[in-house]
Design a protein around this motif. Structure first.
Motif, mmCIF file in Angstrom:
data_model
loop_
_atom_site.group_PDB
_atom_site.id
_atom_site.type_symbol
_atom_site.label_atom_id
_atom_site.label_comp_id
_atom_site.label_asym_id
_atom_site.label_seq_id
_atom_site.Cartn_x
_atom_site.Cartn_y
_atom_site.Cartn_z
ATOM 1 N N TRP A 169 -26.047 -99.248 -24.558
ATOM 2 C CA TRP A 169 -25.575 -100.617 -24.478
ATOM 3 C C TRP A 169 -25.939 -101.326 -25.779
ATOM 4 O O TRP A 169 -27.098 -101.316 -26.198
ATOM 5 C CB TRP A 169 -26.227 -101.339 -23.282
ATOM 6 C CG TRP A 169 -26.151 -100.499 -22.042
ATOM 7 C CD1 TRP A 169 -27.161 -99.751 -21.506
ATOM 8 C CD2 TRP A 169 -25.006 -100.265 -21.224
ATOM 9 N NE1 TRP A 169 -26.706 -99.073 -20.392
ATOM 10 C CE2 TRP A 169 -25.388 -99.367 -20.191
ATOM 11 C CE3 TRP A 169 -23.688 -100.728 -21.243
ATOM 12 C CZ2 TRP A 169 -24.499 -98.929 -19.213
ATOM 13 C CZ3 TRP A 169 -22.815 -100.292 -20.267
ATOM 14 C CH2 TRP A 169 -23.216 -99.404 -19.266
ATOM 15 N N HIS A 210 -21.292 -112.699 -23.696
ATOM 16 C CA HIS A 210 -21.631 -111.277 -23.527
ATOM 17 C C HIS A 210 -22.121 -110.649 -24.822
ATOM 18 O O HIS A 210 -21.983 -111.212 -25.897
ATOM 19 C CB HIS A 210 -20.454 -110.503 -22.930
ATOM 20 C CG HIS A 210 -19.206 -110.542 -23.765
ATOM 21 N ND1 HIS A 210 -19.081 -109.849 -24.939
ATOM 22 C CD2 HIS A 210 -18.030 -111.214 -23.592
ATOM 23 C CE1 HIS A 210 -17.876 -110.075 -25.440
ATOM 24 N NE2 HIS A 210 -17.221 -110.908 -24.654
ATOM 25 N N ARG A 211 -22.677 -109.455 -24.663
ATOM 26 C CA ARG A 211 -23.227 -108.622 -25.737
ATOM 27 C C ARG A 211 -22.144 -108.162 -26.715
ATOM 28 O O ARG A 211 -20.957 -108.368 -26.481
ATOM 29 C CB ARG A 211 -23.882 -107.402 -25.070
ATOM 30 C CG ARG A 211 -22.847 -106.540 -24.375
ATOM 31 C CD ARG A 211 -23.416 -105.539 -23.388
ATOM 32 N NE ARG A 211 -22.282 -104.961 -22.653
ATOM 33 C CZ ARG A 211 -22.340 -104.409 -21.462
ATOM 34 N NH1 ARG A 211 -23.502 -104.343 -20.804
ATOM 35 N NH2 ARG A 211 -21.264 -103.920 -20.882
ATOM 36 N N GLU A 264 -26.956 -104.140 -26.915
ATOM 37 C CA GLU A 264 -27.489 -105.356 -26.284
ATOM 38 C C GLU A 264 -28.985 -105.446 -26.555
ATOM 39 O O GLU A 264 -29.635 -104.428 -26.832
ATOM 40 C CB GLU A 264 -27.214 -105.276 -24.768
ATOM 41 C CG GLU A 264 -27.162 -106.624 -24.065
ATOM 42 C CD GLU A 264 -28.473 -107.008 -23.401
ATOM 43 O OE1 GLU A 264 -28.633 -108.207 -23.086
ATOM 44 O OE2 GLU A 264 -29.344 -106.144 -23.207
ATOM 45 N N ASP A 265 -29.521 -106.651 -26.420
ATOM 46 C CA ASP A 265 -30.945 -106.904 -26.701
ATOM 47 C C ASP A 265 -31.901 -105.995 -25.936
ATOM 48 O O ASP A 265 -32.996 -105.694 -26.421
ATOM 49 C CB ASP A 265 -31.311 -108.344 -26.317
ATOM 50 C CG ASP A 265 -30.782 -109.359 -27.315
ATOM 51 O OD1 ASP A 265 -30.350 -108.935 -28.418
ATOM 52 O OD2 ASP A 265 -30.791 -110.564 -26.995
ATOM 53 N N GLY A 266 -31.505 -105.576 -24.731
ATOM 54 C CA GLY A 266 -32.425 -104.815 -23.888
ATOM 55 C C GLY A 266 -32.356 -103.310 -24.091
ATOM 56 O O GLY A 266 -33.012 -102.572 -23.354
ATOM 57 N N ASP A 267 -31.551 -102.841 -25.054
ATOM 58 C CA ASP A 267 -31.421 -101.390 -25.239
ATOM 59 C C ASP A 267 -31.979 -100.977 -26.598
ATOM 60 O O ASP A 267 -31.380 -101.262 -27.633
ATOM 61 C CB ASP A 267 -29.962 -100.954 -25.088
ATOM 62 C CG ASP A 267 -29.829 -99.436 -24.943
ATOM 63 O OD1 ASP A 267 -30.771 -98.707 -25.347
ATOM 64 O OD2 ASP A 267 -28.798 -98.964 -24.422
#
Lengths: 387, 387
Positions: free
Chosen positions: B328, B313-314, B330-333
């Protein structure tokens, strides 16, 4: 205690048959209760979506899950499990799931979704699979959940026994400890019940919220959904013990109004009206009758007793993997009751500033009529705590 | 402890300003967290919808609630409260709410809804008010929730102190009772914490789930979301104590990996890698940086240590009225971190069949950099329980 793979395979087969009858090529499920019901995969819904696809071609469902949930699913299913790393992800998880469905040849098929998913999720599905003819079919699983199988009823029976145990222990705590607080009663009951369930049930499917309830006393018992507080109970008061628990994922509830010391004439009159309404309403829960008709005869008892101004809710609701689910024992639900349905029967009255009265049983509809699965006594003499 | 009416009036004023800027005539809110955030009305979401309408004309929100929730709302708001009797109702409650909006002159206006409501709810709104120009505006409240006010931060600070207390008590239970089960640790910690919170906090806004967590030991600690079981802890094992609680509706979490007896060289190496990742990742939570960049430098520590295969997980997630919310880590935020954001920083590794390692703090972003609100020790010598 939990249901096993054959149960889920049977449910999935029924779902696939329903899809075939409607000429749908698959159902894409994103609701956690639908996933739990159909596959036995339990999870607390979070921002990380879990998708399950039921196609018409394969026996096994296809799972799309975040990496950190992977181990738990393998306790039941061993194939068709695909994982994504994280949310929100560089690629949106729903877009990834749709991409996988396209890879599997579903990109221009007729697929169903459930109308209980968020608007944003549906828009993501439509954007990612524009060639799909999307149809709403939330009634497939909702319809299956209405009537319980023998295995499900066994779990609810067990949950009903523990719910009765909770009421018993609530009364016992007051007898043992005297004029304690609402919160102390609730905490102690939950502690004893969880201990008992952990000793007796194996495996425990999940723990958080496995047994819980509301405890409201005195004027606070006039709030139907009042949360337990630090208020200490007093002599001469009503105490509503409203408990429920979950066995193998299935709920039951048992609720009684008890009296701290001898009730007054007013308390007796109010209680007897509610008890009678519950008796009449429960008797009316017969196969072939409509939900709204049971509700009417139940609440009519309170209307005739001149207590309508204190009525704040319907007779009851369905109970199963959710503690509130269809059918609704209410004026607006014309569903015909069938054997295998399980509902609460719980009329109540709430007198502002004075107190509330409610009696709830979990009731199974059988061919022979209603069967109460909870059986803590309802006669007032048994509900008086002499302290 | 809870927030007071001036806080909510300020939030509502900001929401109305945002509506005006977008030339929207009102926002119709059906999501329980949005309602809780904007008005202080807490409820567990059930089948009975609760609607709140924020118009541009009035200071006070307009509430549409089921009759049985009426008493609780009056603790904060005293006007513009309308009730319906029950669900499903002879008239659908959403149709009734829309009818009331039409009565109030909104039947042909430009109104906003939030995309987190179920598809079925949005369809009911469109059907009941076909003359309304409906626009999605879920980002208004989501945007406001990203950065916390001073009052909200005070509640989170308090929740963080109790979360640390929970970890302390988890360690203490093992020291006092020895090789007990995961469930026993969790139950005892929750009991002590709820007692302490009930003694110290007033009023308690709600009770269910006010303090809870996960306790996983040995090979089960390799399941990031493993639920506490009857498994007894053993010498030589990891034990992940993952706790969180809620004060005035606001969450915090504190999580530590502790060692039952002296850890092996492998356990030390794994733990130190996670601790370093958490240190580096937490330091990277600076205003002006992007969420994805903090996540990258955090997880890079684990990549460089050759442990990537065990990462599931992140680094973390925002925390506030929900225990998981944007932003988040995380890579996508790509969100830019700002002072007033509160996030978890909780990298972990999970070695199948052997054990898991995770360290989580609740971190406030300040102008001066990250401030850890949880401060249970992270150095390994403090995390060894000698029994």
């Amino acid at each position: 205690m939990r249901l096993t793979r054959p149960f889920y395979l049977r449910k999935i087969a029924r779902c696939r048959q329903e899809l075939a009858d409607r000429r749908l090529d698959g159902l894409f499920i994103l609701n956690h209760l639908s996933i739990w019901y159909l596959t036995g995969l339990f999870h607390f819904p979070t921002e990380r979506p879990i998708g399950v696809f039921i196609g018409t071609e394969e026996d096994s469902p296809r799972f799309f899950i975040p990496k950190l949930e992977e181990d738990q699913i393998r306790e039941i299913w061993d194939s068709n499990i695909e994982t994504y790393f994280e949310y929100p992800g560089v690629v949106d998880p729903l877009a990834w799931m749709c991409g996988r469905l396209a890879d599997l040849g579903y990109g221009n098929k007729r697929l169903a979704y459930e109308g209980n998913i968020p608007v944003g999720h549906k828009e993501a599905l439509c954007a990612a699979l524009p060639g799909v003819d999307w149809r709403e079919a939330g009634d497939i699983i909702a319809g299956m959940r209405l009537v319980k199988d023998e295995e499900e009823i066994q779990l609810i029976r067990k949950a009903a026994l523990y719910s009765d145990f909770m009421v018993e222990e609530g009364v016992r705590v007051v007898k043992e400890r005297g004029l304690v607080s609402e919160i102390e009663i609730l905490e102690e009951v939950v502690r004893r019940t969880v201990d008992k369930m952990l000793d007796e049930l194996d495996p425990i499917v999940y723990v958080s919220g496995i047994a819980s309830g509301l405890v409201c006393s005195g004027e606070r018992s006039a709030f139907p959904h009042g949360l337990p507080s630090k208020r200490r109970i007093k002599r001469g008061e009503n105490l509503i013990l409203s408990f429920g628990c979950i066995v193998g994922g299935y709920n039951a509830e048992s609720e009684r109004t008890v009296f701290v010391g001898s009730p007054s004439a007013e308390q007796r009159r109010m209680y007897e009206a509610v008890r009678e309404a519950q008796e009449v309403g429960t008797t009316a829960l017969r196969p072939g009758s409509r939900c709204r008709d049971a509700n009417r005869v139940c609440l009519d008892v309170l209307r005739r007793a001149g207590l309508w101004e204190y009525v704040k809710h319907r007779q009851g609701h369905g109970i199963g993997i959710s503690n509130h689910e269809a059918p609704w024992i209410e004026d607006g639900d014309g569903t015909i009751l069938r054997a295998g349905m399980v509902v609460s029967s719980e009329p109540g009255i709430y007198v502002p500033g004075r107190g509330g009265y409610r009696v709830s049983d979990t009731v199974l509809i059988t061919e022979a009529g209603p069967e109460r699965l909870t059986s803590y006594p309802r006669d007032i003499e048994h509900l008086i705590i002499d302290i």
